[in-house]
Design a protein around this motif. Sequence first.
Motif, PDB file in Angstrom:
ATOM      1  N   GLY A   1       1.039  -1.252   0.100  1.00  0.00           N
ATOM      2  CA  GLY A   1      -0.211   0.429   0.290  1.00  0.00           C
ATOM      3  C   GLY A   1       0.653   1.704  -0.408  1.00  0.00           C
ATOM      4  N   ARG A   2       0.358   2.905   0.271  1.00  0.00           N
ATOM      5  CA  ARG A   2       1.280   3.769   0.581  1.00  0.00           C
ATOM      6  C   ARG A   2       2.428   4.035   0.583  1.00  0.00           C
ATOM      7  NH1 ARG A   2      -3.137   8.050   2.353  1.00  0.00           N
ATOM      8  NH2 ARG A   2      -4.244   7.655   1.479  1.00  0.00           N
ATOM      9  N   ILE A   3       2.992   3.401   2.114  1.00  0.00           N
ATOM     10  CA  ILE A   3       4.336   2.887   2.268  1.00  0.00           C
ATOM     11  C   ILE A   3       5.333   2.663   1.400  1.00  0.00           C
ATOM     12  CG2 ILE A   3       5.780   3.121   3.766  1.00  0.00           C
ATOM     13  CD1 ILE A   3       3.151   2.669   6.168  1.00  0.00           C
TER      14      ILE A   3
ATOM     15  N   THR B   1     -13.014   3.508  14.649  1.00  0.00           N
ATOM     16  CA  THR B   1     -11.622   3.758  14.312  1.00  0.00           C
ATOM     17  C   THR B   1     -11.018   2.515  14.339  1.00  0.00           C
ATOM     18  OG1 THR B   1      -9.318   4.479  15.328  1.00  0.00           O
ATOM     19  CG2 THR B   1     -11.124   3.249  16.808  1.00  0.00           C
ATOM     20  N   LYS B   2      -9.918   2.613  13.381  1.00  0.00           N
ATOM     21  CA  LYS B   2      -9.273   1.201  13.348  1.00  0.00           C
ATOM     22  C   LYS B   2      -8.148   0.777  14.511  1.00  0.00           C
ATOM     23  CE  LYS B   2      -7.104   2.160   8.875  1.00  0.00           C
ATOM     24  NZ  LYS B   2      -6.341   2.609   7.951  1.00  0.00           N
ATOM     25  N   TYR B   3      -8.261   2.234  14.846  1.00  0.00           N
ATOM     26  CA  TYR B   3      -7.310   1.294  16.114  1.00  0.00           C
ATOM     27  C   TYR B   3      -7.850   1.015  17.164  1.00  0.00           C
ATOM     28  CZ  TYR B   3      -4.083   3.540  12.352  1.00  0.00           C
ATOM     29  OH  TYR B   3      -3.412   3.431  11.179  1.00  0.00           O
TER      30      TYR B   3
ATOM     31  N   SER C   1      -3.313  12.494   7.010  1.00  0.00           N
ATOM     32  CA  SER C   1      -1.894  12.792   6.072  1.00  0.00           C
ATOM     33  C   SER C   1      -2.229  14.117   5.346  1.00  0.00           C
ATOM     34  CB  SER C   1      -1.531  11.586   5.079  1.00  0.00           C
ATOM     35  OG  SER C   1      -0.326  11.818   4.241  1.00  0.00           O
ATOM     36  N   THR C   2      -2.768  14.414   3.921  1.00  0.00           N
ATOM     37  CA  THR C   2      -3.344  15.556   2.901  1.00  0.00           C
ATOM     38  C   THR C   2      -4.382  16.193   3.624  1.00  0.00           C
ATOM     39  OG1 THR C   2      -4.516  14.797   1.582  1.00  0.00           O
ATOM     40  CG2 THR C   2      -2.382  14.521   0.893  1.00  0.00           C
ATOM     41  N   GLY C   3      -5.224  15.631   5.039  1.00  0.00           N
ATOM     42  CA  GLY C   3      -6.418  16.297   4.962  1.00  0.00           C
ATOM     43  C   GLY C   3      -7.543  15.618   3.588  1.00  0.00           C
ATOM     44  N   ARG C   4      -7.209  15.863   2.549  1.00  0.00           N
ATOM     45  CA  ARG C   4      -8.191  16.169   1.573  1.00  0.00           C
ATOM     46  C   ARG C   4      -9.711  15.197   2.486  1.00  0.00           C
ATOM     47  NH1 ARG C   4      -6.920  14.063  -4.315  1.00  0.00           N
ATOM     48  NH2 ARG C   4      -8.734  14.260  -4.320  1.00  0.00           N
ATOM     49  N   THR C   5      -9.116  13.927   2.474  1.00  0.00           N
ATOM     50  CA  THR C   5     -10.556  12.830   2.981  1.00  0.00           C
ATOM     51  C   THR C   5     -11.349  13.156   3.430  1.00  0.00           C
ATOM     52  OG1 THR C   5      -8.989  10.842   2.150  1.00  0.00           O
ATOM     53  CG2 THR C   5     -11.198  10.327   3.408  1.00  0.00           C
ATOM     54  N   LEU C   6     -11.076  14.079   5.404  1.00  0.00           N
ATOM     55  CA  LEU C   6     -11.263  14.895   5.479  1.00  0.00           C
ATOM     56  C   LEU C   6     -13.232  16.103   5.036  1.00  0.00           C
ATOM     57  CD1 LEU C   6      -9.472  15.151   8.746  1.00  0.00           C
ATOM     58  CD2 LEU C   6     -11.755  13.961   8.628  1.00  0.00           C
TER      59      LEU C   6
HETATM   60  C1  PRP Z   1      -6.467   6.179   5.303  1.00  0.00           C
HETATM   61  C2  PRP Z   1      -6.987   6.736   6.506  1.00  0.00           C
HETATM   62  C3  PRP Z   1      -7.622   8.071   5.771  1.00  0.00           C
HETATM   63  C4  PRP Z   1      -7.207   8.838   5.081  1.00  0.00           C
HETATM   64  C5  PRP Z   1      -5.804   9.969   4.696  1.00  0.00           C
HETATM   65  O1  PRP Z   1      -7.377   6.049   4.617  1.00  0.00           O
HETATM   66  O2  PRP Z   1      -7.409   6.338   7.515  1.00  0.00           O
HETATM   67  O3  PRP Z   1      -8.633   7.504   5.261  1.00  0.00           O
HETATM   68  O4  PRP Z   1      -5.975   7.499   4.602  1.00  0.00           O
HETATM   69  O5  PRP Z   1      -5.617  10.466   3.808  1.00  0.00           O
HETATM   70  P1  PRP Z   1      -5.438  12.293   3.421  1.00  0.00           P
HETATM   71  O6  PRP Z   1      -5.676  12.867   4.484  1.00  0.00           O
HETATM   72  O7  PRP Z   1      -4.342  12.542   2.039  1.00  0.00           O
HETATM   73  O8  PRP Z   1      -6.831  12.313   2.608  1.00  0.00           O
HETATM   74  P2  PRP Z   1      -6.899   4.538   4.001  1.00  0.00           P
HETATM   75  O9  PRP Z   1      -6.608   5.557   2.085  1.00  0.00           O
HETATM   76  O10 PRP Z   1      -5.396   4.044   3.894  1.00  0.00           O
HETATM   77  O11 PRP Z   1      -7.423   3.504   3.256  1.00  0.00           O
HETATM   78  P3  PRP Z   1      -8.595   2.945   4.231  1.00  0.00           P
HETATM   79  O12 PRP Z   1     -10.170   3.623   4.370  1.00  0.00           O
HETATM   80  O13 PRP Z   1      -8.835   2.000   3.994  1.00  0.00           O
HETATM   81  O14 PRP Z   1      -8.204   3.048   5.960  1.00  0.00           O
END
Ligand code: PRP
Length: 207
Positions: A12-14, A116-118, A159-164
């Motif tokens: 994945g990402r890393i 959460t996943k955590y 990470s970038t905050g885009r998903t939020l």
């Molecule tokens: C991760 C995390 C967020 C997103 C954050 O999910 O859980 O949903 O990345 O990234 P961003 O701040 O750059 O938008 P991931 O894409 O790993 O997939 P997941 O939803 O399956 O956990």
Amino acid sequence: MTQFLTVAMPKGRIFEEAVELLRQAGYQLPPEFAESRKLIIDVDEEKLRFILAKPMDVPTYVEHGVADIGIAGKDVMLEEERDVYELLDLKISACYLAVAGLPNTKMKDIAPKIATKYPNIAAAYFREQGEQVEIIKLNGSIELAPIIGLADRIVDIVSTGRTLVENGLVEYEQIVGITSRLIANPVSYRMKDERISDMVERLSRII
Ligand code: PRP
């Protein structure tokens, strides 16, 4: 004779950033490395065997000694608390864990729900805050939970905050900064100290 070193890599990402880092450190890795669907990749010239695992599982492979070393996010290390050595902060895949939710909403007073996943990190965090919460474990797409009313808040990686932003959520608190770490099995660390120290040294030079 040079010993083989088994490295658990996170899919994945890393992955790509980790491969790039190893290349910069002078390891000759085949060009098709990133595209392959193989889960075990031997690079005989470097006496390296890579196993490609889910990020959350990397410390498990290393703890059990089927991988000598591995690359794992600090998030995974905090969540899993495995018996492994953390050798180096690789400073890649920087992000952080945060509490987020719908804007302008207060958490319910009684047993607010946290998706959460955590679950371990989230439980510890709210315990420290003196808040009693109900943790709901999800495996991904955590941002869905507050939108469809499954949870009051989420604890997730930003990470970038885009998903939020794209899902209309806001960040309430930052919990901890995250980067990837080089980890080692304690026995491998003793038995293969030359090879592992060599890798640590080569990586340290370029970080
Ligand atoms: C991760 C995390 C967020 C997103 C954050 O999910 O859980 O949903 O990345 O990234 P961003 O701040 O750059 O938008 P991931 O894409 O790993 O997939 P997941 O939803 O399956 O956990």
